[in-house]
Design an enzyme around this catalytic site. Structure first.
Site, PDB file in Angstrom:
ATOM      1  N   TYR A 199      31.246 -63.424  10.959  1.00  0.00           N
ATOM      2  CA  TYR A 199      31.289 -64.779  11.545  1.00  0.00           C
ATOM      3  C   TYR A 199      32.445 -65.500  10.905  1.00  0.00           C
ATOM      4  CZ  TYR A 199      29.142 -69.340  13.044  1.00  0.00           C
ATOM      5  OH  TYR A 199      29.172 -70.672  13.486  1.00  0.00           O
ATOM      6  N   LYS A 236      32.443 -62.957  15.477  1.00  0.00           N
ATOM      7  CA  LYS A 236      32.300 -64.040  16.300  1.00  0.00           C
ATOM      8  C   LYS A 236      33.459 -65.028  15.411  1.00  0.00           C
ATOM      9  CE  LYS A 236      29.439 -68.060  16.517  1.00  0.00           C
ATOM     10  NZ  LYS A 236      28.065 -68.844  16.262  1.00  0.00           N
TER      11      LYS A 236
END
Length: 302
Positions: free
Chosen positions: A143, A171
């Site tokens: 992330y 992400k």
């Protein structure tokens, strides 16, 4: 003969939602709210639920609450979608422990944010991610959100981490579309757009899917958007995307994503309360009016 490795879409899904954490007015986890929201998301076409991420107010959840939340969601999902558990902290040992707890709770995959506040070097970031990825057999989605963490995943770092067999996806909330395209071309990493502002361009440039905050409300629209891009119908994709812009503005550009997503879900009757934990506070009236207008302006009911 070696069996083919599952794709990122199979491991994580494509139409993921960064799920809020429903809470009671006093701040305790709301079991009815969790059940109602999970059913809503799955019935709306979500095939991956990110639990205990940023939108789930992960910094205010204890380890015990996080494990309980993951377990509750996994039990309610019952295989209808992938459960991706947020386990990242600024402490590698704590992140490893949370990853192991997520396995025990029934998670299908892990979401690992770069350590925040401590601002490690890129070498430290690699060591942190490898330690967490080595701690379980679950696939890992990195992330990248440096506006919150202070530490970006540099391109060379992502190239290095892509060699790990369980680090399969990113992400991307960095918003550097050129870097994302470059890394999709250079590595096997699957990219997921982590900023609702950029869902359409990321998909058009080859992202595997979305991890969406507005998906709490409109996972079905995101599913349509993904499908339109996959079939090469960009006119249809723009027609789906354009009416979502006021909702993105109302949720992501006023108070804060978790705050406004909860307010929208409560207004829509999907969860019973819009409670958030300090230091977050509930939305002020001007923001709620803007949100109500965005919800009312949607072309079809949620």
């Amino acid at each position: 003969m070696t069996a083919p490795q599952p794709s990122a879409a199979q491991l994580f899904g494509t139409n993921l939602v960064a799920m809020v954490t429903p809470m009671q007015p006093g701040g305790a986890l709301s079991e009815p709210g969790i059940a109602s929201l999970v059913d809503h998301l799955v019935n709306s076409g979500c095939d991956g639920i990110v639990v205990a991420g940023t939108t789930g107010e992960s910094p205010t959840l204890s380890e015990a609450e996080t494990a309980r939340l993951i377990g509750t969601v996994a039990e309610r999902v019952a295989g209808r979608a992938r459960v991706v558990a947020g386990v990242g902290t600024y402490d590698t040992a704590a992140s490893v422990h949370r990853a192991q707890e997520a396995v025990a709770a029934g998670a299908d995959a892990l979401l690992l944010v770069s350590p925040y506040y401590s601002k490690p070097t890129q070498a430290g970031l690699v060591a942190h991610c490898v330690a967490v990825a080595d701690a379980t057999e679950l696939p890992v989605m990195l992330y990248d959100i440096p506006t919150r963490t202070g530490t970006p995943f540099e391109a060379a770092t992502l190239v290095e981490l892509a060699d790990h067999p369980r680090i399969r996806a990113v992400k991307d909330a960095k918003g550097d579309l050129f870097e994302a395209m470059s890394l999709m071309a250079r590595t096997p990493l699957a990219y997921y757009c982590g900023s609702d502002d950029l869902n359409l361009p990321y998909l058009a440039c080859g992202a595997t899917g979305l991890v969406s905050v507005i998906g709490n409300l409109v996972a079905h629209r995101n599913a349509e958007l993904i499908r339109a891009v996959r079939t090469g119908d960009l006119d249809a994709a723009r027609a789906i995307h354009t009416p979502l812009i006021p909702l993105v503005e109302a949720i992501m550009h006023t108070s804060q994503g978790a705050i406004m997503a909860k307010a929208a879900l409560a207004e829509s009757g999907i969860i019973p309360h819009a409670t958030v934990r300090l230091p977050l506070v509930e939305s002020p009236p001007p923001h709620l009016r803007r949100l109500s207008a965005a919800l009312a302006g949607m072309a079809a009911p949620i």
